[in-house]
Design a protein around this motif. Sequence first.
Motif, short mmCIF file in Angstrom:
data_model
loop_
_atom_site.label_atom_id
_atom_site.label_comp_id
_atom_site.label_asym_id
_atom_site.label_seq_id
_atom_site.Cartn_x
_atom_site.Cartn_y
_atom_site.Cartn_z
N LYS A 131 0.81 -1.21 0.01
CA LYS A 131 -0.02 0.04 -0.05
C LYS A 131 0.81 1.10 0.05
O LYS A 131 0.49 2.33 -0.40
CB LYS A 131 -0.91 0.10 1.36
N ILE A 132 2.11 0.98 0.69
CA ILE A 132 2.96 2.56 0.57
C ILE A 132 3.45 2.62 -0.58
O ILE A 132 3.50 3.66 -1.25
CB ILE A 132 4.03 2.15 1.66
N ALA A 133 3.67 1.41 -1.37
CA ALA A 133 4.21 1.55 -2.62
C ALA A 133 3.43 2.35 -3.81
O ALA A 133 3.82 3.05 -4.52
CB ALA A 133 4.97 0.21 -3.12
N GLY A 188 3.63 5.85 -5.43
CA GLY A 188 4.14 5.61 -6.62
C GLY A 188 5.39 5.19 -6.89
O GLY A 188 6.10 5.34 -8.06
N LYS A 189 6.07 4.74 -5.70
CA LYS A 189 7.63 3.97 -5.92
C LYS A 189 7.35 2.44 -5.94
O LYS A 189 7.19 1.96 -4.81
CB LYS A 189 8.34 4.61 -4.58
N GLU A 235 6.33 -3.05 -14.99
CA GLU A 235 7.87 -3.33 -15.24
C GLU A 235 8.62 -3.09 -14.13
O GLU A 235 9.69 -3.53 -13.74
CB GLU A 235 8.41 -2.81 -16.55
N ALA A 236 8.24 -1.93 -13.50
CA ALA A 236 9.29 -1.44 -12.36
C ALA A 236 9.12 -2.64 -11.14
O ALA A 236 10.23 -2.85 -10.66
CB ALA A 236 8.85 -0.27 -11.73
N VAL A 237 8.06 -2.94 -11.03
CA VAL A 237 7.90 -4.09 -10.11
C VAL A 237 8.61 -5.46 -10.31
O VAL A 237 9.40 -5.92 -9.29
CB VAL A 237 6.47 -4.66 -9.72
N ILE A 238 8.66 -5.83 -11.48
CA ILE A 238 9.35 -7.02 -12.07
C ILE A 238 10.68 -6.63 -11.94
O ILE A 238 11.58 -7.72 -11.72
CB ILE A 238 8.57 -7.71 -13.14
N ALA A 239 11.16 -5.51 -12.44
CA ALA A 239 12.45 -5.43 -12.33
C ALA A 239 13.06 -5.55 -10.93
O ALA A 239 14.30 -5.78 -10.90
CB ALA A 239 12.76 -3.85 -12.93
N GLY A 240 12.49 -5.14 -9.87
CA GLY A 240 12.54 -5.47 -8.62
C GLY A 240 12.93 -6.83 -8.17
O GLY A 240 13.96 -7.28 -7.76
N LEU A 247 10.34 3.82 5.08
CA LEU A 247 9.54 2.51 5.12
C LEU A 247 9.57 1.50 3.81
O LEU A 247 9.73 0.31 4.07
CB LEU A 247 8.31 2.92 5.19
N LEU A 248 10.11 1.91 2.79
CA LEU A 248 10.07 1.26 1.60
C LEU A 248 11.53 0.76 1.26
O LEU A 248 11.95 0.05 0.47
CB LEU A 248 9.58 2.03 0.34
N THR A 249 12.60 1.04 2.30
CA THR A 249 13.74 0.42 2.30
C THR A 249 13.76 -1.24 2.08
O THR A 249 13.06 -1.65 2.80
CB THR A 249 14.58 0.59 3.53
N PRO A 250 14.14 -1.78 1.05
CA PRO A 250 13.98 -3.13 0.94
C PRO A 250 14.43 -4.14 1.97
O PRO A 250 15.27 -3.84 2.47
CB PRO A 250 14.45 -3.35 -0.48
#
Length: 360
Positions: free
Chosen positions: A78-80, A84-85, A126-131, A230-233
């Motif tokens: 939900k934060i992503a 929009g990150k 594509e951004a998600v799958i690149a991650g 918070l989005l630090t992986p």
Amino acid sequence: MTNSSDDRPNRYTYRDAGVDIDAGNALVKAIAPLARATARAGADASLGGFGGFFDPKAAGFKDPLLVAANDGVGTKLKIAIETGKHDTVGIDLVAMCVNDLIVQGAEPLFFLDYFATGKLELKEAEAVIAGIAKGCEMSGAALIGGETAEMPGMYAEGDYDLAGFSVGAVERDAVLPRPDVGPGDVLLGLASSGVHSNGFSLVRRLLSDHKIGFDAPFPGGSGETVGDVLLTPTRIYVKQLLAAMKATDGIKALVHITGGGFTENVPRVLPDNIAAEIDGASWSQPPVFKWLAELGGIDNAEMGRTFNCGIGMVVVVDARSADAVTAALEAEGETVSRIGTLRDGETGEVVITGQLGSAT
């Protein structure tokens, strides 16, 4: 007289119903190079078939057991979505799966993902799958397939969900935890990067109740927003631990600190009548945990059963090998703290003394 199928007007299409097959095909084409970059011995990591093959023999295993794990990212998504990150949650997805494989002693071999949304947005997907591909490279797993599901009406506008599935292998005589885990063993803690991927329902509740936006500056930070922190992986510990297991035979068990923190996860590797003592003041934690604790008035015990509090992986080692294992892990770039020991006691008991992560 009724119209034949050839004469009937084509008034309805799948696209009109909200599913864009062309967009799905375009995504597969766009991510194919990302998958190829994760190729490894045993898999070519190509996409497009009905399934993906893996050859354990080609990967160098002689008598392997296969270990499977699946997981998600939870409400961190939900934060992503709201910020929009989207380029880091894929790393989280892989980490949650492969870190669960390495604690069995297993080397991750391959990974598959499930991406579901109401309407497919190519750049976002594509951004998600690149991650995801980045996480696979970090762990040595081949991205050999997945599923992209466009399901109008199932998700609110802009929402998506992720699930990951990974398989690893371990030689039969190297399975963890070892049967000789016992009193006197030392607990080493490997540093986390932050909240990782657990506890975000509480995090989001705290921010909502205090009316703090994800774009707000993180207190005491160096320009990061709350959302950035918070989005630090989630950290991936696989290659470092594999290297340490090759360098020394002192590792007896591993514990991935996820939901349930120390009190729920450490007992999963303890034999009957063995307890763990953890010195909470033996390591320092990222500032986000102190901030969350103060924001919510959360006591030490609740922090320790909700968050990782700065330790993402616990390594159970023979006391005589503790220094060698520490050196091997530090050589791989890990920050290692000696955080506790095992002793005789009540089955599954975890005693935490001191303020978690309060070392200076």
